[in-house]
Design a protein around this motif. Structure first.
Motif, short mmCIF file in Angstrom:
data_model
loop_
_atom_site.label_atom_id
_atom_site.label_comp_id
_atom_site.label_asym_id
_atom_site.label_seq_id
_atom_site.Cartn_x
_atom_site.Cartn_y
_atom_site.Cartn_z
N ASP A 1 10.16 2.43 2.55
CA ASP A 1 10.75 3.44 3.43
C ASP A 1 12.27 3.39 3.26
O ASP A 1 12.89 2.34 3.41
N ASN A 2 12.91 4.53 2.98
CA ASN A 2 14.34 4.57 2.72
C ASN A 2 15.18 4.37 3.97
O ASN A 2 16.37 4.12 3.89
N THR A 3 14.57 4.53 5.15
CA THR A 3 15.33 4.38 6.38
C THR A 3 15.49 2.92 6.76
O THR A 3 16.60 2.42 6.96
N PHE A 4 14.38 2.20 6.85
CA PHE A 4 14.42 0.80 7.27
C PHE A 4 14.10 -0.18 6.15
O PHE A 4 14.03 -1.37 6.36
N ARG A 5 13.86 0.31 4.93
CA ARG A 5 13.63 -0.53 3.76
C ARG A 5 12.46 -1.50 3.92
O ARG A 5 12.51 -2.64 3.49
N ASN A 6 11.41 -1.06 4.56
CA ASN A 6 10.19 -1.85 4.58
C ASN A 6 9.05 -1.01 4.00
O ASN A 6 9.22 0.17 3.73
N PHE A 7 7.90 -1.61 3.79
CA PHE A 7 6.80 -0.86 3.18
C PHE A 7 5.49 -1.25 3.85
O PHE A 7 5.36 -2.33 4.45
N LYS A 8 4.53 -0.36 3.75
CA LYS A 8 3.22 -0.63 4.34
C LYS A 8 2.47 -1.64 3.49
O LYS A 8 2.57 -1.63 2.27
N MET A 9 1.75 -2.53 4.17
CA MET A 9 0.99 -3.54 3.46
C MET A 9 -0.31 -3.81 4.20
O MET A 9 -0.46 -3.47 5.38
N GLU A 10 -1.25 -4.40 3.48
CA GLU A 10 -2.53 -4.77 4.08
C GLU A 10 -2.80 -6.25 3.84
O GLU A 10 -2.44 -6.81 2.80
N THR B 1 0.82 -1.23 0.00
CA THR B 1 0.00 0.00 0.00
C THR B 1 0.84 1.27 0.00
O THR B 1 0.30 2.36 -0.05
N GLY B 2 2.16 1.14 0.09
CA GLY B 2 3.01 2.33 0.13
C GLY B 2 4.37 2.05 -0.45
O GLY B 2 4.74 0.91 -0.72
N GLN B 3 5.13 3.11 -0.66
CA GLN B 3 6.49 2.99 -1.17
C GLN B 3 7.42 2.46 -0.09
O GLN B 3 7.14 2.55 1.10
#
Length: 347
Positions: free
Chosen positions: A85-94, A81-83
């Motif tokens: 994250d450049n800090t921790f390299r994870n992304f939002k999901m559902e 659901t999202g790009q």
């Protein structure tokens, strides 16, 4: 035609066959429902990871259930659901189908990696790239994995190649999984883990260890191959500025005279340029403040999206970068511009 083939037509029998849901595959059922094919999803252990387009989101739960029905090994289906994250390299999901269980166990080239998929970065499409780089590592090489994640480079390098490995990741969840995966894969060779910012890792761990290898070479003549892996494609090039003047303050007597003793870099990056090799070369040279050595290589890792490529640049970091006096500004204009953009995006 039948008569010529001596076929007895009276021996033919007629049957009614009823085709139902069980007779069709997921790739046949889903297009029939959403009028388009849903392809390109990844399977990580028991989890299927999709990146659905907006026009099919209304069918997401049906799509998820069909995948679970047709692939018995799947227990969980998620949609991005999202790009990243450049800090921790994870992304939002559902969660769109199945159990809310994100603890995955993935297999890659005989190694097992366990992690919380919702908190770390893992891409099965990079399996071949992991193997390519690991195959270039030799016994007793020293590998500095700046953005190690859960260990897809570090663990095979330590176990199958018998290398000395320093593995680092800023993401606490990645670091925790990395440490667990070392035990899970029964690594007995020398591997050191840290949970630091990439630049801090280079300054406080990579630098002193390289100095120790150079000092040992001056005393014994035993050469050590030094490999630096920087697999953070969104920002990897920017982090190379840390090597500017990194060894400007060392004793002249231990400065290596051969490029073979200098750290060999694997720098990953993305490019949307129509001339990807030229774009990557220009950006990297602008960041380190010097031309790349003549024998540098650029490897196209994979196509990430339309007009977006993932590349890997490999080269020995030039001595003039490592040993030159520190510039007054501390970094080149390309790096400053990028940092300002990142600060504005995160504000």
């Amino acid at each position: 035609m039948f008569k010529k083939a001596d076929v007895d037509l009276e021996s033919f029998q007629q049957y009614d066959i009823e085709l139902c849901y069980e007779n069709w595959t997921a790739s046949e059922i889903i297009p029939a429902i959403v009028k388009t094919n849903v392809s390109g999803f990844s399977i990580i252990g028991h989890i299927a990871h999709l990146n659905l387009k907006e026009e099919v989101l209304q069918y997401k739960h049906i799509i998820g259930q069909v995948l679970m029905d047709k692939k018995p090994s799947l227990k969980t289906v998620v949609n991005k659901t999202g790009q990243i994250d450049n800090t921790f390299r994870n992304f939002k999901m559902e969660l769109i189908a199945g159990e809310d269980n994100m603890i995955a166990q993935a297999k890659e080239h005989g190694f097992t990696f366990e992690f919380d998929f919702s908190k770390v970065y893992w891409n099965p499409r990079l399996s071949s790239e992991h193997q390519r780089v690991v195959n270039e590592i030799k016994k007793e090489d020293v590998v500095y994995d700046v953005f190690a994640g859960v260990g897809p480079f570090a663990i095979p390098a330590a176990k199958s190649r018998k290398a000395i490995v320093f593995a680092n990741d800023l993401n606490p969840s990645s670091y925790e999984s990395l440490c667990k995966n070392i035990k899970l894969n029964k690594i007995k060779t020398e591997i050191h883990c840290s949970n630091l910012d990439g630049r801090e890792f280079i300054k406080t761990i990579v630098k002193p260890d390289i100095l120790k290898r150079w000092e040992n070479y001056m005393e014994t003549g035993n050469k050590t191959n030094l490999k630096v892996v920087m697999n953070l494609p969104a920002l990897g090039i920017e982090f190379t500025d840390t090597f500017q003047s990194l060894f400007a303050d060392i004793d002249e007597n231990i400065k290596p005279t051969s490029s073979d003793l200098l750290p060999y870099m694997y720098v990953y990056c993305f490019t949307k340029s129509e001339t990807p090799e030229a774009d990557v070369k220009q950006r990297l040279e602008s960041t380190i403040g010097s031309q790349l050595p003549d024998n540098f290589t650029i490897h196209n890792v994979r196509n990430v999206a339309p007009n977006k490529e993932m590349m890997c640049v490999s080269f020995h970091m030039p001595a003039e970068i490592l040993f030159r006096q520190k510039p007054e500004e501390g970094c080149g204009p390309e790096v400053k511009k990028r940092r300002i953009e990142l600060e504005e995006n995160n504000s």
